[in-house]
Write a protein that holds these residues in place. Structure first.
Motif, short mmCIF file in Angstrom:
data_model
loop_
_atom_site.label_atom_id
_atom_site.label_comp_id
_atom_site.label_asym_id
_atom_site.label_seq_id
_atom_site.Cartn_x
_atom_site.Cartn_y
_atom_site.Cartn_z
N PHE A 1 0.83 -1.21 0.00
CA PHE A 1 0.00 0.00 0.00
C PHE A 1 0.86 1.26 0.00
CE2 PHE A 1 -3.56 -2.60 2.09
CZ PHE A 1 -4.17 -2.83 0.87
N PHE B 1 -0.77 4.69 -1.05
CA PHE B 1 -2.04 4.65 -0.30
C PHE B 1 -1.72 4.47 1.18
CE2 PHE B 1 -6.04 2.77 1.17
CZ PHE B 1 -6.96 3.56 0.51
N GLY C 1 -5.54 0.79 4.45
CA GLY C 1 -5.51 -0.37 3.56
C GLY C 1 -5.42 -1.68 4.32
N TYR D 1 -8.20 -4.58 4.46
CA TYR D 1 -7.76 -5.91 4.04
C TYR D 1 -8.17 -6.96 5.08
CZ TYR D 1 -4.28 -9.54 2.83
OH TYR D 1 -3.64 -10.70 2.50
N VAL E 1 -4.89 -0.57 -4.67
CA VAL E 1 -5.65 -1.03 -3.50
C VAL E 1 -6.81 -1.90 -3.95
CG1 VAL E 1 -7.11 -0.27 -1.58
CG2 VAL E 1 -4.95 0.88 -2.04
#
Length: 199
Positions: A20, A25, A30, A34, A93
């Motif tokens: 990420f 990001f 993230g 996830y 992402v």
């Protein structure tokens, strides 16, 4: 078991924060997204496994892994070429989240279930142990090589994983039996019949 590990899951899972960050990001947002998706989708996969069947679930999963890898590879390619710099992080992402959802729905659990169903009772312990050893070796290889691959090429890494997942689809279509709704005896009879027809 080989495709389960060499398709990239441990590299992605262990280094998701770094992925990420490299994509531009937020690692925290993230990683939390996830983890939540992984738990929810694994629960969904477990609840539909007997209804959907093992083979369709693993084919859907492998196809999603392929898609997730391709999307992530495109994002890293765009970043490397300094194109679409605002959209590439979102694309990366999206690819990783597709990847984890696809793995969690089938490729994560289904190979373990199929392994327990296809081995004859007289070799189940030894064969299961060997399959587990191969699985853990693949996990180590994927984890060990991930940083080297990402240093070589971020998008090339995900193209490689996409190719492995494409091979997994072909392997499942031609070699993995559907075991849904069958007793262990029926599965063994079907496998034995296929072997005798091949001879």
């Amino acid at each position: 078991m080989v495709f389960q590990e060499l398709g990239g899951i441990n590299g992605v899972c262990f280094y998701v924060g770094d992925i990420f960050e490299q994509a531009g990001f937020s690692s925290t947002i993230g990683t939390i997204t996830y983890a939540i998706l992984q738990v929810v989708v694994t629960g969904i996969g477990a609840s539909i496994m007997d209804k959907a069947g093992r083979k369709p679930l693993i084919l859907t999963s492998a196809s999603g892994l392929l898609l997730g890898c391709v999307v992530t590879a495109i994002a890293f390619f765009l970043t490397a070429q300094e194109l679409a710099l605002n959209g590439a992080p979102v694309l990366a992402v999206t690819g990783i989240l597709i990847f984890v959802c696809a793995f969690s729905i089938g490729m994560g659990a289904v190979p373990w279930l199929i392994m327990s169903e296809i081995f004859p009772i007289n070799i189940k312990g030894q064969a299961g142990s060997l399959a587990t050893l191969v699985n853990w070796f693949g996990a180590w290889l994927c984890s060990y090589s991930f940083n080297f691959l990402m240093s070589w090429s971020t998008y090339g890494t995900f193209i490689l994983y996409a190719a492995i997942n494409a091979l997994a689809i072909v392997f499942v279509i031609f070699f993995v039996p559907e075991t849904k709704g069958k007793t262990l005896e029926q599965i063994q009879t079907a496998i034995s019949k296929e072997r005798s027809e091949e001879r």
